[in-house]
Design an enzyme around this catalytic site. Structure first.
Site, PDB file in Angstrom:
ATOM      1  N   CYS A  28      -9.316  -4.111 -10.915  1.00 35.27           N
ATOM      2  CA  CYS A  28      -8.549  -3.161  -9.950  1.00 35.27           C
ATOM      3  C   CYS A  28      -7.507  -3.555  -9.385  1.00 35.27           C
ATOM      4  CB  CYS A  28      -9.723  -2.505  -9.384  1.00 35.27           C
ATOM      5  SG  CYS A  28     -10.087  -3.682  -7.901  1.00 35.27           S
ATOM      6  N   ARG A  45       2.043 -10.430  -0.009  1.00 36.15           N
ATOM      7  CA  ARG A  45       2.498  -9.021  -0.954  1.00 36.15           C
ATOM      8  C   ARG A  45       3.264  -7.985  -0.519  1.00 36.15           C
ATOM      9  NH1 ARG A  45      -3.031  -6.044  -1.036  1.00 36.15           N
ATOM     10  NH2 ARG A  45      -2.485  -4.253  -2.100  1.00 36.15           N
ATOM     11  N   GLU A  65     -11.014 -11.367  -4.363  1.00 38.95           N
ATOM     12  CA  GLU A  65      -9.457 -11.477  -3.954  1.00 38.95           C
ATOM     13  C   GLU A  65      -9.312 -12.587  -2.778  1.00 38.95           C
ATOM     14  OE1 GLU A  65      -8.554  -7.523  -2.585  1.00 38.95           O
ATOM     15  OE2 GLU A  65     -11.010  -7.578  -1.691  1.00 38.95           O
ATOM     16  N   HIS A 111       1.220  -1.102  -0.123  1.00 41.11           N
ATOM     17  CA  HIS A 111       0.337   0.644   0.160  1.00 41.11           C
ATOM     18  C   HIS A 111       1.178   1.478  -0.328  1.00 41.11           C
ATOM     19  CE1 HIS A 111      -3.007  -2.601   0.793  1.00 41.11           C
ATOM     20  NE2 HIS A 111      -3.972  -1.772  -0.270  1.00 41.11           N
TER      21      HIS A 111
HETATM   22  C1  PEP Z   1      -6.125  -5.642  -4.812  1.00 38.20           C
HETATM   23  O1  PEP Z   1      -6.118  -6.402  -3.484  1.00 38.20           O
HETATM   24  O2  PEP Z   1      -5.863  -6.427  -5.479  1.00 38.20           O
HETATM   25  C2  PEP Z   1      -7.573  -4.346  -4.087  1.00 38.20           C
HETATM   26  C3  PEP Z   1      -7.110  -3.796  -5.583  1.00 38.20           C
HETATM   27  O3  PEP Z   1      -6.989  -3.708  -2.949  1.00 38.20           O
HETATM   28  P1  PEP Z   1      -6.240  -3.190  -2.476  1.00 38.20           P
HETATM   29  O4  PEP Z   1      -4.762  -3.615  -2.609  1.00 38.20           O
HETATM   30  O5  PEP Z   1      -6.546  -2.086  -1.496  1.00 38.20           O
HETATM   31  O6  PEP Z   1      -5.889  -4.444  -1.432  1.00 38.20           O
HETATM   32 MG    MG Z   2      -7.633  -5.877  -1.632  1.00 38.12          MG
END
Ligand code: PEP
Ligand code: MG
Length: 584
Positions: free
Chosen positions: A505, A468, A434, A191
Site C-alpha cells: 500500500c 523519506r 513497514e 505526506h
Molecule cells: C507506508 O509507509 O508505505 C504507508 C503506506 O504509510 P504512510 O505513508 O502513511 O506512512
Molecule cells: Mg507508513
C-alpha cells in the site's frame, strides 16, 4: 528571459500561472517610528486592520462547503483564535504605545518574537503553529494596506513557489486558488506529496534554485510528472504545453474505457487493485473506477488541523461514510499513525521526542495512549455494522503488539454488542509491514494477523536508513535496492506459503514504473491512489505474468541499481498488446 529549472515531479498535472513567492521572513519592514501624537491613530489603524482580517476569515468560513469544508474550517478557526489572542493584541498595542513604532513595524516585531519562540521547539505541532502565526500576521498586514471592503489578494491561478509546504496547509492553498506548487526542498514520497496527489494539485519538489531564479509575478509553466519548471516560457514551450495537454487528455479518454474492466493478466490471473483513499472524492473515484475496495484509509488525516481530538461519534460517522461510499466492497481502516511529519492539530497526542520517526509512532502510540485507541477502535467497530471492514495496524514491530491489539478489539466488540450496537460478526485484523524487524519476523506472528499490507514508504526509510522527507537522500531512498527487493519478495513468499493475503500500500504500488516488478515478485494485491489505478490496470492487462515471474530470479540476482534498471527496461519490452478479450 526564459529559464528552465529541474525539480522532481511529485503530483501530476500541468499548470501555467503567475509565480507567487513565499519566502520565510518575507515581512521585511524597516524600523519605522511615529510621533507621540500619532500613537492613538496608529493603534486605531492597527485595530481596524485586525477587524478586517477577522471579517475576511469569517466570510471565508461562511463560503465553505463540500468535502473539504470541515478540514479547512478547522484551519480557519485556528487563525481566528490566533487573531483574538490577547497576548498578540496587547503585544502589538504595547509596541506602538511604548515603543512608538508604526503598525507595520510592530507587526514585524511581534511576528519575529512569536516565530522565534516556535522555532526554538522541536515539536512538529508547534512548527505548524508557527506557519499559522505567519499567515495571520500576513493577513493583518495585507489589510493595513487595503481599506475595508477591498477584496484580499487571492492566489487565483497562481503557482506558489516556496521552500516547503506542509500537509496541513495544502487544502487551504487549493481553496484559495493556488493552481500548483513548486518547492525548493521536499521529497516525492512525503505526506505532502501524497496529499497533493489526492487533491490533484500539481507539485514539483526539489527545484533548488526556484526561490533565487524566479521573481514574484513571473509567468511559470510546470509539469508535475517530469518535474520541469519553466520561467517565462517562450512560444515553443507554449506549443509543447498545448501538445502535452492534448496528449494527456487523449490518454485520459483511453484509460476511461478501463473503468470497471477486469484487472486480469494476459495469462488469465486476477490481480486486485484496492484504493488508498484520503478524502470523500477518493472514495467516490475508487468506487467509480472499480477498485476492489479501499486498501488503506489513513485515519490520522482526521486528526490534522484541528484544535481538539475527534470524539467517538465523529470518527464513527467518518468511517461509516467511508464504508457506505464503497457500497459493500471491503474497506481497510488503518488505526492512528501520527508521528514524524504528521502532527495532530490538537497537540495533545504526540509526545515531545527528539527523533519522532523512531519514536512513539503508530501502534506504539495507540497502545501507550489507551483511551485514544479505545475511542478509535469503538468507532471503527461501530462502523462495521454498515459493511465489510478490515482493521490495519501501522508500525508493527513484534508479535506482542498484534496480540495486544487483537485482545482489545475483541473486548471492545463484546462491550459494543452488550450495549446493543449492531456490529460485524468478525473482522480481519492485519499488520502493516513497514519496520524491518516485522518483515524479517513475519512468520513469528503469522497466526496473529489475518492479512498484511506492506508500507513500502516507511519500510524503505527504515531499511535504507534514509529519511523519506530528506531531499538530499532522494537517490538512495528508492525501492530499487537489492536488499529491499529481496525483503519484499520474502514477505510475499511467506504470505503465499501460509495462505496469507499480502498487499503493498506504499506509493510504490501506484507507480507504473514498478508494476511489472511487483508482479514479478509475486504480488497480487495492490493498494494505490485512484489517480493511477487505471494506468496500473492497463499494465496488468498487458502483462504475461508467468513470464514475468520466471524473470524474477534475474531481478533478485541484480547487484546494483543499474542492473535493476536494465531488468525494468527489458520487462517493459517483454509483452506486446494483448488481443481483445470478451467481456471487457
Ligand atoms: C507506508 O509507509 O508505505 C504507508 C503506506 O504509510 P504512510 O505513508 O502513511 O506512512
Ligand atoms: Mg507508513
Amino acid at each position: 528571459m526564459r529559464q528552465a529549472l529541474a525539480g522532481q515531479g511529485a503530483s501530476r498535472g500541468l499548470a501555467i500561472g503567475r509565480a507567487r513567492l513565499r519566502i520565510a521572513h518575507a515581512i521585511d519592514t524597516r524600523e519605522q517610528t511615529i510621533a507621540h501624537t500619532e500613537v492613538e491613530a496608529e493603534i486605531a489603524r492597527l485595530h481596524a486592520a485586525i477587524a478586517i482580517a477577522r471579517d475576511e476569515l469569517k466570510a471565508l468560513r461562511d463560503r465553505l462547503h463540500g468535502a473539504l469544508a470541515h478540514e479547512l474550517g478547522e484551519f480557519l478557526d485556528i487563525h481566528a483564535l490566533i487573531l483574538d489572542d490577547p497576548e498578540l493584541l496587547h503585544g502589538l498595542d504595547a509596541l506602538v504605545r511604548t515603543g512608538h513604532y508604526g503598525a507595520e513595524y510592530a507587526l514585524r516585531l511581534q511576528r519575529d518574537r512569536l516565530v522565534a519562540v516556535f522555532d526554538g521547539m522541536d515539536d512538529p505541532y508547534f512548527r505548524s503553529r508557527r506557519e499559522d502565526i505567519e499567515h495571520v500576521i500576513g493577513r493583518v498586514r495585507a489589510a493595513l494596506h487595503r481599506g475595508a471592503g477591498e477584496p484580499p489578494v487571492g492566489f487565483a491561478g497562481d503557482i506558489l513557489v516556496t521552500e516547503t509546504v506542509g500537509p496541513a496547509e495544502l487544502a487551504q492553498l487549493q481553496a484559495r486558488g493556488v493552481a500548483a506548487i513548486v518547492t525548493t526542498a521536499g521529497s516525492t514520497l512525503s505526506h505532502s506529496a501524497i496529499l497533493a496527489r489526492s487533491l490533484h494539485m500539481p507539485l514539483v519538489v526539489g527545484a533548488h534554485d526556484a526561490l533565487i531564479s524566479i521573481n514574484d509575478g513571473d509567468a511559470l509553466m510546470i509539469d508535475g510528472s517530469s518535474g520541469e519548471v519553466v520561467r517565462e516560457p517562450d512560444a515553443d514551450d507554449l506549443r509543447r504545453y498545448r501538445a502535452r495537454e492534448a496528449e494527456l487528455q487523449r490518454e485520459h479518454r483511453d484509460l476511461q474505457k478501463l473503468r470497471n474492466a477486469h484487472t486480469r493478466t494476459r495469462d488469465g490471473v486476477d490481480i486486485r487493485l484496492y484504493a488508498n483513499a484520503e478524502s470523500r472524492e477518493d472514495v467516490a473515484s475508487a468506487h467509480a473506477l472499480g477498485a476492489a475496495g479501499v486498501g488503506l484509509y489513513r485515519t490520522e488525516f482526521l486528526f490534522l488541523q484541528r484544535p481538539q481530538l475527534p470524539d467517538e461519534d465523529e470518527q464513527f460517522r467518518a468511517y461509516r461514510d467511508l464504508v457506505l461510499g464503497m457500497n459493500g466492497r471491503p474497506v481497510t481502516i488503518r488505526t492512528l499513525d501520527l508521528g514524524a511529519d504528521k502532527a495532530d492539530g490538537s497537540g495533545v497526542v504526540q509526545p515531545d521526542e527528539p527523533n519522532p520517526a523512531l519514536g512513539l509512532r503508530g501502534v506504539r502510540l495507540s497502545l501507550a495512549r489507551r483511551s485514544l485507541f479505545d475511542t478509535q477502535l469503538r468507532a471503527i467497530l461501530r462502523a462495521s455494522g454498515y459493511g465489510a471492514i478490515r482493521i490495519l495496524i501501522p508500525m508493527v514491530s513484534r508479535r506482542e503488539e498484534m496480540v495486544a491489539v487483537r485482545t482489545l478489539v475483541h473486548e471492545h466488540a463484546r462491550d459494543l454488542r452488550t450495549e446493543g450496537h449492531e456490529i460485524a460478526d468478525q473482522f480481519d485484523i492485519g499488520a502493516m509491514i513497514e519496520v524491518p524487524a516485522a518483515a524479517l519476523a513475519l512468520a513469528s506472528f503469522i497466526d496473529q494477523t489475518d492479512f498484511v499490507s506492506v508500507g513500502t514508504n516507511d519500510l524503505m526509510q527504515y531499511m535504507l536508513a534514509a529519511d523519506r522527507d530528506n531531499e538530499a537522500l532522494s537517490d538512495l531512498y528508492s525501492p530499487l535496492h537489492p536488499a529491499f527487493l529481496r525483503v519484499l519478495h520474502e514477505i510475499i513468499a511467506v504470505g503465499i506459503r501460509h495462505g496469507l493475503p499480502v498487499a503493498v500500500c506504499g506509493e510504490m504500488a501506484g507507480d507504473i514504473r514498478f508494476t511489472r516488478l511487483l508482479l514479478a515478485l509475486g504480488l497480487t494485491d495492490f493498494s494505490l491512489h485512484p489517480s493511477t489505478l487505471l494506468e496500473v490496470r492497463q499494465i496488468v492487462r498487458d502483462a504475461d505474468l508467468a513470464r514475468l515471474r520466471r524473470q524474477s530470479r534475474a531481478l533478485l540476482r541484480a547487484r546494483d541499481r543499474e542492473r535493476i534498471h536494465a531488468w525494468l527496461d527489458e520487462s517493459i519490452a517483454l509483452p506486446s498488446r494483448p488481443p481483445r478479450r470478451r467481456g471487457d
